[in-house]
Motif scaffolding. Structure first.
Motif, short mmCIF file in Angstrom:
data_model
loop_
_atom_site.label_atom_id
_atom_site.label_comp_id
_atom_site.label_asym_id
_atom_site.label_seq_id
_atom_site.Cartn_x
_atom_site.Cartn_y
_atom_site.Cartn_z
N SER A 1 0.85 -1.19 0.00
CA SER A 1 0.00 0.00 0.00
C SER A 1 0.88 1.24 0.00
O SER A 1 2.01 1.21 0.50
N ASN A 2 0.33 2.34 -0.56
CA ASN A 2 1.05 3.61 -0.47
C ASN A 2 0.53 4.46 0.68
O ASN A 2 0.87 5.64 0.80
N SER A 3 -0.27 3.87 1.56
CA SER A 3 -0.81 4.58 2.71
C SER A 3 -0.45 3.84 3.99
O SER A 3 -0.70 2.64 4.13
N THR A 4 0.13 4.56 4.94
CA THR A 4 0.53 3.94 6.21
C THR A 4 -0.66 3.60 7.09
O THR A 4 -0.51 2.90 8.09
N SER A 5 -1.86 4.09 6.75
CA SER A 5 -3.05 3.80 7.56
C SER A 5 -3.79 2.54 7.10
O SER A 5 -4.80 2.17 7.69
N THR A 6 -3.30 1.88 6.05
CA THR A 6 -3.97 0.70 5.52
C THR A 6 -3.99 -0.44 6.53
O THR A 6 -2.97 -0.73 7.16
N THR B 1 -7.76 -4.43 3.63
CA THR B 1 -7.19 -4.63 2.29
C THR B 1 -6.64 -6.05 2.17
O THR B 1 -5.86 -6.49 3.03
N ALA C 1 3.64 1.73 -6.20
CA ALA C 1 3.28 2.32 -4.91
C ALA C 1 4.34 3.28 -4.36
O ALA C 1 4.10 3.98 -3.38
N ASN D 1 6.49 6.75 -4.34
CA ASN D 1 6.14 8.13 -4.71
C ASN D 1 7.42 8.94 -4.89
O ASN D 1 8.07 9.27 -3.89
N THR E 1 9.52 8.24 -1.66
CA THR E 1 8.87 7.69 -0.47
C THR E 1 8.51 6.24 -0.75
O THR E 1 7.79 5.95 -1.72
N PRO F 1 6.73 2.56 -0.29
CA PRO F 1 5.39 2.13 0.15
C PRO F 1 5.45 1.26 1.40
O PRO F 1 6.53 0.86 1.86
#
Length: 444
Positions: free
Chosen positions: A301-306, A319, A350, A352, A371, A373
């Motif tokens: 994921s590219n989001s740390t909140s996943t 997910t 993923a 950035n 950044t 993932p």
């Protein structure tokens, strides 16, 4: 840099079984059928205290890819990373590569012939970049073995040939008085300038001794006990060893034999069965056997909140993993991780900014300031997350590759990118691997 990447890809190609047969050059990779009898109980994970300070070796190498209940230091070699430990052979100390993806102990000998791995031309000895060379004349415990030869080749073009002998080995407190090993008199090798040879920790089926024939052709394989097998079969060592690889460049990590090193790690373990996976030649006879396990899949994921779902059921609030039920080899002799091509592509996207594929080197490159993932490997429903530092690998001052690359027809491999984040226990008696998460700091 190009040579580095090509060698990394080539090294991956050789180490390559999957869950179904796959033809790759002269090799077929397949899950070997094995009737599993009742296994021994898991080994007790006693802490060992024999720890030796680590040192740095600033050299470039992508060579593939070691104690009375003790630990011994590993040296991190830059570029492609291999890990070295000091071993006494015939009373002389040598730095030797530690490799869980091969089995033979071998040393280059004085007067050996060095060859170019690319065109096989004879070149100066120093270009093979070995450390101090083994000299049987300086040993009182050397016993040659008649009518056998040592012969191993690598997908990178490297190869080693020579004779076999018995010799005394001592590694971090464990003595093996009559260890069979290869004496290399012809080498095509990308050395690191420090190591004089290698110690393999995989199964006996990977050993590279062959019977000599009158015609000079290579005869049938002659299997023998690798060093670790002799330790637990003949020297009373529990049949378990462990590795914690260090990402700090001045250190290499710690290897414990007969237990685990005294380092911080999570209290929870994920335990999973070792599968009989081999590389078969055209005759169908097993040639290689690795530490191969099933993983549930990969968290990307590219989001740390996943929030991820490692259980394989439907959960609309989490997910799902990708690349489910993948066979992987756990190999300290491989620097990066190699995963199914579609998984590697999703990881690349993923970043950035996203990583980009270079068709000339068959590798994903990424901005060194990108950044990374979220990436994790799920084993027995426990996700082991990878430090972002391990996902961006510098190959020059301004050029980086991703720490996870596509397998491209080879095997899925959990190499240094993964192993820097866990304490790995190889429990041979129970035929299982165990993993505990480690925090992101130096183990030494």
């Amino acid at each position: 840099m190009l040579a580095f990447l090509l060698l990394v890809c080539a090294a991956t190609a050789l180490k390559a079984p999957s869950s179904l047969p796959r033809q790759y050059g002269d090799f077929t990779f397949s899950r070997l059928q094995k009737s599993r009898t009742k296994l021994a109980e898991p080994s007790e994970l006693k802490v060992t205290t024999n720890v030796v300070n680590l040192r740095k070796a600033d050299v470039a190498s992508v060579s593939s890819t070691y104690t009375q209940n003790g630990t011994t230091p590993l040296i991190s070699v830059e570029g492609g990373q291999v890990f070295l430990a000091n071993v006494l052979v015939g009373g002389q100390e040598y730095s030797m590569v530690v490799d869980t993806g091969s089995s033979d102990p071998w040393l280059a000998t004085t007067g050996f012939s060095c060859h170019d791995p690319i065109d096989d031309a004879s070149i100066d000895e120093e270009l093979c970049e070995f450390g101090p060379l083994y000299n049987s004349n300086q040993s009182t415990t050397f016993v040659p073995i008649e009518n056998q030869e040592f012969d191993i080749s690598y997908a990178s073009g490297e190869y080693l040939t020579g004779d076999l002998a018995y010799e005394s080995f001592r590694m971090a407190g464990i003595d093996v008085p009559n260890q069979q090993f290869g004496i290399i008199d012809t080498a095509a090798w990308y050395g690191d300038g420090i190591s004089s040879g290698l110690v393999g920790f995989a199964y006996s089926s990977l050993t590279s001794a062959f019977a000599e024939t009158e015609t000079g052709s290579k005869g049938p394989a002659v299997l023998y006990n690798p060093l670790f097998v002799n330790m637990y079969e003949n020297e009373g060592v529990p049949p378990v060893f462990s590795m914690a690889i260090d990402r700090v460049q001045s250190n290499g990590g710690i290897l414990g034999i007969g237990g685990i090193p005294d380092i911080p790690h999570a209290p929870y373990w994920a335990s999973t069965e070792i599968h009989s996976v081999g590389v078969n030649d055209t005759s169908g006879e097993p040639v290689y056997e690795f530490y191969t396990i099933d993983v549930d899949g990969f968290a990307v994921s590219n989001s740390t909140s996943t929030q991820f779902n490692p259980y394989g059921n439907i959960n609309p609030y989490k997910t799902p993993l990708i690349g489910n039920e993948t066979d992987v080899i756990v190999d300290s002799g491989t620097s990066l991780c190699y995963v199914p091509d579609d998984v590697a592509a999703e990881i690349a996207d993923a970043f950035n900014p996203p990583a980009y594929w270079d068709s000339s080197t068959y590798a994903y490159f990424v901005d060194c300031e990108a950044t990374a993932p979220v990436f994790g490997v799920s084993i027995e429903q426990k996700i082991f997350y990878i430090n972002a530092e391990d996902l961006i690998i510098p190959v020059s001052e301004s050029l980086c590759v991703t720490g996870v690359q596509p397998r491209m027809g080879g095997l899925n491999i959990l190499g240094g990118t993964f192993m820097k984040n866990v304490l790995t226990v190889f429990d041979i008696g129970a035929e299982q691997l165990r993993f505990a998460a480690r925090q992101f700091y130096s183990v030494s």
